[in-house]
Design a protein around this motif. Structure first.
Motif, PDB file in Angstrom:
ATOM      1  N   GLU A   6      -4.653  -9.044  -7.719  1.00  0.00           N
ATOM      2  CA  GLU A   6      -5.089  -9.227  -6.334  1.00  0.00           C
ATOM      3  C   GLU A   6      -4.801 -10.649  -5.888  1.00  0.00           C
ATOM      4  O   GLU A   6      -4.970 -11.605  -6.659  1.00  0.00           O
ATOM      5  CB  GLU A   6      -6.578  -8.929  -6.199  1.00  0.00           C
ATOM      6  N   ARG A  31      -3.653  -5.549  -4.683  1.00  0.00           N
ATOM      7  CA  ARG A  31      -4.424  -5.644  -3.453  1.00  0.00           C
ATOM      8  C   ARG A  31      -4.302  -7.041  -2.853  1.00  0.00           C
ATOM      9  O   ARG A  31      -4.050  -8.016  -3.567  1.00  0.00           O
ATOM     10  CB  ARG A  31      -5.895  -5.334  -3.726  1.00  0.00           C
ATOM     11  N   THR A  85       1.942  -2.059  -5.025  1.00  0.00           N
ATOM     12  CA  THR A  85       0.769  -1.227  -4.793  1.00  0.00           C
ATOM     13  C   THR A  85       0.846   0.058  -5.611  1.00  0.00           C
ATOM     14  O   THR A  85      -0.132   0.479  -6.243  1.00  0.00           O
ATOM     15  CB  THR A  85       0.638  -0.879  -3.303  1.00  0.00           C
TER      16      THR A  85
END
Length: 234
Positions: free
Chosen positions: A181, A33, A27
């Motif tokens: 992600e 994400r 992160t």
């Protein structure tokens, strides 16, 4: 002792410590994400089916998941001699790696059988239906191995869309690169395929899997099998 009788390695302390360290690190460094983590059932067998863009996928998916995730690992990493071999054997055993002998003509079935064993034990197993990473960013046709494992074991099938990993750099993101992600989708319902001819059921299950992945990633779909894949089944 036969392969079927060999105990399946379980993720140990190294796995959980590594996940605890890597989650905030990814992160902070990459802006990584995760979405849809709640779609992974808290108990029972789960088959994660994901697209494959880079080697980072095998790190990000277990890091993002709410439960320990197991992948297949080349058996040669467990059998190297000397001090390095002992370290590798300890590490991959500690993270729940499952050794698979990738000999010609046997690799695909060995992968399928080992994956099915993990699922029958009630664990979470992740597979890339394309067989190998996509080098051009398109989503290639899925191999039937994931559908076979799902139908044979009754595991919950959760599609996973991974985006942005092809552009990840080792020491952090470069300006303008997308944030990586991991997107977990809603479980797929394959119950209507029970009782169908096995070949047809596998084909339909595979197409539903790839359609669900495409919906998560918005990748262009390629009307062909990934030519760089060395794994015909998984």
């Amino acid at each position: 002792m036969s392969e079927a009788e060999t105990p399946i390695p379980r993720p140990g302390a190294v796995y959980f410590v590594g996940r605890a360290v890597l989650r905030p690190l990814f992160t902070a460094l990459y802006g990584a994400r995760t979405s849809g983590r709640e779609h992974v059932p808290p108990t029972g067998a789960v088959l994660l089916v994901a697209n494959h863009l880079s080697g980072w996928d095998t790190v990000l998916i277990p890091t993002a998941a709410s439960r320990p995730v197991q992948f297949l690992t080349k058996s040669s990493l467990f059998t190297r001699p000397g001090p390095l071999g002992r370290v590798l054997r300890w590490f991959f055993t500690s993270i729940g790696g499952v050794p698979v002998l990738r000999t010609a003509g046997q690799a695909a079935q060995a992968a399928l059988d080992s994956g099915a064993r993990i699922l029958r034990a009630g664990s979470v197993f992740a597979v890339f239906p394309e067989g190998s990473r996509s080098r051009d960013g398109r989503l290639y046709q899925g191999r039937s191995g994931a559908g076979w494992m799902a139908l044979e074991t009754g595991a919950t099938v959760v599609p996973v869309g991974v985006v942005g990993t092809a552009d990840m750099a080792l020491f952090g993101p470069l300006r303008g690169r997308p944030r990586p992600e991991v997107r977990f989708g809603a479980p797929l319902d394959l119950s209507d395929l029970e009782g169908m001819p096995r070949g047809a059921a596998r084909r339909i299950a595979t197409e539903r899997i790839m359609a669900a992945i495409a919906a998560l990633t918005s990748q262009e779909r390629a009307d062909e099998v990934n030519g760089s894949s060395r794994d015909a089944g998984a």
